[in-house]
Design a protein around this motif. Structure first.
Motif, mmCIF file in Angstrom:
data_model
loop_
_atom_site.group_PDB
_atom_site.id
_atom_site.type_symbol
_atom_site.label_atom_id
_atom_site.label_comp_id
_atom_site.label_asym_id
_atom_site.label_seq_id
_atom_site.Cartn_x
_atom_site.Cartn_y
_atom_site.Cartn_z
ATOM 1 N N ARG A 513 0.825 -1.213 0.000
ATOM 2 C CA ARG A 513 0.000 0.000 0.000
ATOM 3 C C ARG A 513 0.859 1.263 0.000
ATOM 4 N NH1 ARG A 513 -3.262 -3.017 3.659
ATOM 5 N NH2 ARG A 513 -2.264 -1.950 5.417
ATOM 6 N N VAL A 516 2.044 1.852 -3.461
ATOM 7 C CA VAL A 516 0.959 2.374 -4.296
ATOM 8 C C VAL A 516 0.717 3.846 -3.985
ATOM 9 C CG1 VAL A 516 -1.516 2.233 -4.794
ATOM 10 C CG2 VAL A 516 -0.171 0.139 -4.586
ATOM 11 N N ASP A 517 0.612 4.169 -2.698
ATOM 12 C CA ASP A 517 0.317 5.546 -2.287
ATOM 13 C C ASP A 517 1.416 6.529 -2.695
ATOM 14 O OD1 ASP A 517 -1.992 4.582 -1.188
ATOM 15 O OD2 ASP A 517 -1.257 4.560 0.884
ATOM 16 N N GLY A 523 -1.604 0.074 -8.378
ATOM 17 C CA GLY A 523 -2.400 -0.579 -7.345
ATOM 18 C C GLY A 523 -3.340 -1.641 -7.862
ATOM 19 N N THR A 547 -5.519 -7.198 -0.764
ATOM 20 C CA THR A 547 -4.493 -6.289 -1.281
ATOM 21 C C THR A 547 -3.989 -6.700 -2.653
ATOM 22 O OG1 THR A 547 -3.790 -5.812 0.986
ATOM 23 C CG2 THR A 547 -2.247 -5.238 -0.779
#
Length: 682
Positions: A513, A516-517, A523, A547
């Motif tokens: 995550r 991705v962020d 994502g 996920t």
């Protein structure tokens, strides 16, 4: 073979990059190249001439492990010592390592097929191979981690005896006579506990140190260091526990070693929680710390024969300790002065160091870095043993790999927050990189996240062509040291106690995550892969989180109760501490929650695997197939826990790639790969 020799054939990049989708890039780092670069090292030593002796396993020979001697002269080729019908490999503790010992011109090794010990003269021109242990009609009894005892002309070794029970073998330290023409039954020197390692004789043969531990502990949880006094008849008549017996002190001593003066050194993690060097003061039966540092001077005792330090002398005859330690994801080589309690660092290019073997004028260091594959370097020091004057690669798992250096992706150490407030975990991130290709600016690369095995283990930022296979084709790659990994001390290691399947899964998902962020990966194209315990984390992440969009499990665990019932003796209680109650065993087994899987899975399994038996993969495959999910199972005859044959290493890598490309990546791979049938798709 000096590493510089490989630069002459470097693959030259094109002047202009081609714009093409991530994952579709063409790369010279093929699966054949990766499989050919998968030679593994299983121990080093030196002979009477100070020449390096090592064991290497060769994928091109179906994973056969062979003793090899360093060339006598520069420019000459190393020489195989092991006859063609033999293989140097022990089955004790499923370790493979600790299978040979060298003394002068003599080597004693464990032969894979029958597990007998053989004595061989290294430099003999004619037949020089003789068995020294009985023939039990098959590989029922295994040996490892042996030492020569010159006082009684015998060999002392750990024995794993499965004659009465193959699943609960009796482990002892035994003696084997070397001077007799008749092969006799080994005599038990030390026994009564569940496990033993590191039998080490003092210079006079009057004292022996060893490590022992008992269920349900693993040796890194709690162990004991003992010293036994040897009588004139060769028996131990008195013994003292040096470390590990005090219930108020939780520690896991390891790697005992005697100096030429008869001083006993060892490594333990008492008080600080980090494996540091200590010394036993025999007159007071007291343990003293030599040098304290929040760093790991050893690693978990998964295999026999770990050798993280050596006792050496400078030109004045002063005893020093050549050692390595690991701190915050990097290894260091140093010289420790026991008398002054000082540590002097040596400058070498390795960022990960495994074992150290000393010769008269040099150190042989096993290590690697982001631009060095697994290697052995000859490190020559000055007379004071305070400075490196020469560094030369003697052995490499992939001597030709540097010609692909323009395609290498360099690892970035990332520290990211976990789901526990104030707590962080670590990973190495490898961006997609290819000197001839680029993607359009709007596209983000797919991610393959690797969950390492163990789980009490660690990944490191070293050159791994398996990773470069992915990144050079346009994949981003993340290698995670989730909570429970080694290299960061006991507290970090024990995050996983009672929480396997929770902490590791959470940390892998958190890492994905974060990437991705931060805009580093796509994502919608997140994949996860892992072998053994990493295969369990993979399956658990796919069952209990949303996920990832696909996963690959290599000899992974789907049923924790089945693992506990069927695994080998060494790991038979490992999961008790990692999981917890019977309810936890059920609720964290992916096989019991097939209804929660929602994405494609590919499975790879060796049919001779004794650690994670084949029925683990077979059960989850059948369940996922019946649910209607895209799933594939690849089984390999003659493969054990971890694949050793070049053709299987290649096939596994290619099929993972094309599986993910078809079902998640939505791109065509550049390589000509014939995909296997995917159930519920083809």
């Amino acid at each position: 073979m000096a590493s510089s020799a490989s630069l002459d054939k470097e693959v030259t990049p094109k002047q202009d990059k081609t714009t093409s989708p991530y994952g579709s890039w063409k790369s010279p780092i093929t699966a054949d190249v990766v499989a050919g670069a998968s030679k593994r090292l299983a121990g080093t030593s030196v002979d009477a001439d100070g020449r390096l002796i090592w064991v290497e396993s060769r994928p091109a020979e179906a994973g056969r492990a062979v003793l090899v001697k360093e060339a006598d002269k520069p420019g000459e080729e190393p020489v195989d010592i092991t006859p063609k019908d033999f293989e140097v490999r022990t089955l004790a503790q499923e370790s493979e390592c600790g299978a040979f010992t060298v003394s002068g011109d003599t080597v004693i090794f464990s032969n894979y097929k029958d597990q007998r010990l053989y004595k061989q003269l290294i430099n003999s021109k004619g037949p020089s191979l003789t068995p020294v242990t009985p023939d039990y009609g098959g590989p029922l009894v295994s040996y490892a981690d042996g030492v020569f005892d010159s006082r009684f002309n015998r060999y002392i070794t750990v024995r794993e005896d499965g004659r009465e029970s193959s699943t609960n073998a009796n482990t002892t330290i035994v003696t084997i006579k070397l001077g007799s023409d008749n092969i006799e039954e080994p005599e038990v020197l030390v026994g009564g506990n569940d496990f033993y390692a590191f039998p080490r004789m003092d210079p006079k043969g009057e004292r022996m140190a060893w490590i022992e531990w008992s269920h349900p502990n693993m040796p890194w949880d709690k162990a004991e260091l003992w010293v036994g006094y040897v009588s004139d008849k060769g028996e131990i008549y008195n013994r003292i526990c040096v470390a590990g017996l005090d219930p108020q002190v939780v520690e896991s001593p390891t790697e005992p070693k005697w100096s030429s003066k008869g001083e006993l050194f060892f490594i333990t993690d008492r008080k600080s929680g980090f494996w540091n060097l200590h010394k036993w003061v025999e007159s007071e039966n007291k343990v003293v710390s030599i040098y304290s540092l929040d760093a790991e001077f050893s690693r978990p005792l998964w295999v026999f024969g770990i050798n993280s330090y050596e006792i050496i002398q400078n030109h004045e005859g002063k005893c020093l300790i050549a050692c390595s330690y690991r701190q915050k994801g990097r290894s260091y080589l140093g010289i420790l002065d026991d008398a002054q309690s000082t540590l002097l660092l040596l400058d070498i290019p390795f960022t990960y160091i495994d074992n150290i073997t000393s010769a008269e004028h040099c150190l042989y260091v096993e290590g690697a870095s982001a631009v060095h594959p697994s290697s052995v370097a000859k490190v020559t020091l000055d007379d004071c043993k305070s400075k490196v004057v020469d560094f030369k690669i003697i052995w490499s798992s992939s001597p030709d790999c540097l010609k692909y250096s323009s395609y290498f992706s360099m690892p970035e150490l990332i520290e990211f927050p976990t789901e526990v407030p104030g707590q962080t975990a670590y990973a190495y991130f490898y961006p997609a990189h290819n000197c001839n290709h680029q993607a359009c600016q709007e596209e983000k690369p797919p991610l393959l996240l690797e969950s390492h095995g163990g789980p009490t283990y660690e990944t490191r930022a070293t050159l791994n062509l398996n990773i470069q296979y992915w990144t050079s084709r346009g994949w981003a790659f993340a290698d995670v040291n989730y909570g429970g990994s080694t290299g960061y001390g006991r507290e970090y290691r024990e995050r996983l106690l009672g929480k396997w399947g929770i902490v590791d899964v959470n940390d892998c998902c958190s890492c994905a995550r974060i990437l991705v962020d931060s805009g580093k990966v796509d994502g919608k194209r997140l994949c996860i892969s892992g072998g053994s315990a990493g295969g369990y984390t993979t399956l658990a992440a796919l069952a209990f989180r949303n996920t990832f969009q696909a996963g690959a499990s290599l000899y992974g665990i789907a049923d924790l109760n089945l693992l506990r019932a069927e695994t080998n003796k060494f790991e038979s209680h490992y999961t008790d501490n990692l999981v917890g109650s019977e309810k936890d065993f059920f609720e964290r087994s992916p096989i019991n929650f097939v209804d929660r899987f929602s994405c494609p899975v590919i499975l790879f399994q060796g049919l001779e695997d004794k650690i994670v038996p084949p029925n683990q993969a077979q059960k989850i495959y059948q369940a996922l197939k019946e649910k209607g999910l895209p799933v594939a199972l690849v089984e390999y005859e003659g493969e054990y826990h971890g694949f050793r044959k070049a053709e299987n290493i290649k096939f596994t890598l290619e099929q993972q790639m094309v599986f993910f490309a078809r079902l998640v990546g939505h791109f065509k791979v550049a390589d000509e790969i014939t995909p296997i049938k995917i159930d519920n798709v083809d």
